[in-house]
Design a protein around this motif. Sequence first.
Motif, short mmCIF file in Angstrom:
data_model
loop_
_atom_site.label_atom_id
_atom_site.label_comp_id
_atom_site.label_asym_id
_atom_site.label_seq_id
_atom_site.Cartn_x
_atom_site.Cartn_y
_atom_site.Cartn_z
N GLU A 61 37.19 -6.46 34.57
CA GLU A 61 38.06 -7.44 34.17
C GLU A 61 37.79 -8.17 33.17
N LEU A 62 36.63 -8.88 33.59
CA LEU A 62 36.06 -10.06 32.65
C LEU A 62 35.29 -9.56 31.37
N ASP A 63 34.97 -8.38 31.19
CA ASP A 63 34.08 -7.74 30.09
C ASP A 63 32.78 -8.32 30.21
N ILE A 64 32.03 -8.32 31.14
CA ILE A 64 30.70 -8.89 31.44
C ILE A 64 29.90 -7.79 31.96
N ASP A 65 28.63 -7.78 31.59
CA ASP A 65 27.61 -6.71 32.13
C ASP A 65 27.00 -7.16 33.42
N ILE A 66 26.51 -6.21 34.35
CA ILE A 66 25.91 -6.65 35.44
C ILE A 66 24.45 -5.91 35.62
N ASP A 67 23.66 -7.03 35.74
CA ASP A 67 22.36 -6.75 35.85
C ASP A 67 21.89 -5.98 37.17
N GLU A 68 21.30 -4.86 36.80
CA GLU A 68 20.91 -3.96 37.97
C GLU A 68 20.20 -4.32 38.89
N SER A 69 19.26 -5.21 38.62
CA SER A 69 18.24 -6.05 39.58
C SER A 69 19.39 -7.01 40.51
N THR A 70 20.38 -7.51 39.91
CA THR A 70 21.22 -8.62 40.48
C THR A 70 22.28 -7.78 41.54
N ARG A 71 22.58 -6.58 41.24
CA ARG A 71 23.56 -5.93 42.04
C ARG A 71 22.98 -5.73 43.30
N GLY A 72 22.01 -5.81 43.59
CA GLY A 72 21.44 -5.43 44.96
C GLY A 72 21.19 -6.35 45.84
N GLU A 73 21.40 -7.75 45.22
CA GLU A 73 21.12 -8.83 45.72
C GLU A 73 22.32 -9.67 46.14
N VAL A 74 23.58 -9.43 45.87
CA VAL A 74 24.70 -10.17 45.88
C VAL A 74 25.49 -9.14 46.74
N PRO A 75 26.65 -9.72 47.32
CA PRO A 75 27.64 -8.75 47.83
C PRO A 75 28.59 -8.09 47.03
N ALA A 76 28.59 -6.82 47.51
CA ALA A 76 29.47 -5.70 46.52
C ALA A 76 30.72 -6.12 46.48
N ASP A 77 31.50 -6.70 47.45
CA ASP A 77 32.75 -6.76 47.26
C ASP A 77 33.20 -8.35 47.52
N GLY A 78 34.52 -8.74 47.20
CA GLY A 78 34.91 -10.17 47.61
C GLY A 78 34.93 -11.16 46.57
N TRP A 79 34.55 -10.72 45.49
CA TRP A 79 34.54 -11.61 44.27
C TRP A 79 35.70 -11.93 43.69
N ARG A 80 35.94 -12.85 43.20
CA ARG A 80 37.13 -13.56 42.73
C ARG A 80 36.65 -14.54 41.62
N VAL A 81 37.69 -14.99 40.67
CA VAL A 81 37.47 -16.09 40.01
C VAL A 81 37.76 -17.22 40.48
N ILE A 82 37.16 -18.53 40.18
CA ILE A 82 37.29 -19.53 41.11
C ILE A 82 37.56 -20.66 40.23
N ARG A 83 37.34 -20.63 38.88
CA ARG A 83 37.53 -21.67 37.75
C ARG A 83 37.22 -21.01 36.51
N ARG A 84 38.24 -21.66 35.74
CA ARG A 84 37.97 -21.24 34.38
C ARG A 84 37.94 -22.39 33.51
N HIS A 85 37.13 -22.57 32.53
CA HIS A 85 36.82 -23.62 31.60
C HIS A 85 37.50 -23.44 30.50
N PRO A 86 37.98 -24.60 29.73
CA PRO A 86 38.57 -24.69 28.65
C PRO A 86 38.06 -23.80 27.69
N GLU A 87 36.72 -24.08 27.47
CA GLU A 87 36.09 -23.41 26.41
C GLU A 87 35.74 -22.02 26.54
N GLY A 88 36.27 -21.49 27.75
CA GLY A 88 36.04 -19.77 27.92
C GLY A 88 35.15 -19.31 29.00
N GLY A 89 34.45 -20.26 29.41
CA GLY A 89 33.60 -19.89 30.57
C GLY A 89 34.22 -19.62 31.93
N VAL A 90 33.66 -18.76 32.67
CA VAL A 90 34.58 -18.50 34.08
C VAL A 90 33.37 -18.70 35.06
#
Length: 353
Positions: A61-90
């Motif tokens: 949805e956000l058009d971002i890449d997932i680092d494979e080493s990070t994928r195994g260190e964080v939850p696989a589910d439950g993600w959601r956007v919590i803040r959008r910055h005016p300059e485009g950061g999420v």
Amino acid sequence: MTFNPSQAPSDPGRQARQPGCKHGVMDSTAPMDEWPQIGRVEVEPGSLDGPGVALTVLATELDIDIDESTRGEVPADGWRVIRRHPEGGVMFAAPVSADRTRWHVGSARPGTSQTFHVSPEPERLRPSRADRRGGLVLKWAPHMVDTGIPDDFVVEVVNEGDATWWPDGDSFHVVGVFTEPGRSDFSFGWAGMHRDGGVPLRPGEYARMRVDVNSGVWENIEPGTYNVQAVLVDLGIRADPPLTVTLTKDAIAARRHRHPSRRSARDERRMIEHDIQRLHAITLAAESLDIVLAAVRDAESADDAATALATALDCDQDVARLIVSSPLSKFNAVSRDRTAQRIAQAQRRIDAL
């Protein structure tokens, strides 16, 4: 970090709602001062509701890449956007505990094919600044009302409530800003390395704190009458009314003379920018280990390896030498996250100059 006290109590609509965001309903009309926080990140109301989505779905949805080493260190589910910055950061997050009191927080800039960064340690969900400050108010210390310029600006954090105030991870770091008399809207940057931890205060008790005024102010300020605005940044508390001071040419010169060994803001900026360049080079090296290994493998000396690497990574020789001499552990997933945090911290230091 930048703070605008005039927007803290009321900032309706500052964060635009994103049409296509299906993982949490965001109420952009609530003042940021009333938003809950994960660590020190304001969270848009409603964004923590619901089950969230899989990490892979969020990345698509956000058009971002997932680092494979990070994928195994964080939850696989439950993600959601919590803040959008005016300059485009999420900013986005996922719970790591069943009671949803601890969350992994990540950030990225969508549409740039950027690998997202996630905090190495979960952050705690906290009430809003408005809820946490309770009965605390910020007042200038009585001796501050004297005329002239004091050696230090001092405020009192006073508990005017009916119950004991307890800190919830908050500091008593107070920042001071000079403004023209009568002006109430202003913003400033600050770095949070030197933090004065908050202490419990019973009703009527107070803690006296020194106001942190950026030393670079004295290099450029002109003689005249000013208001000194004091803000307890973690809780968004502002001293009202501000302190009025008259700065003479001699008083300003005395302030400049007091810290003759301090670096100028320009020198400080140059040093921090070089540090950021070094950290970016380490990040690039971590993502291009094949280039680093080739430079080291084919070189006859450390200097030769540094020269080849400086050309390949487009960095200066000193940075290349640092990379060549770094242990491989510098480039693992945890170290990369720490490097990203150090880059963000260095950028906040530049913003505070």
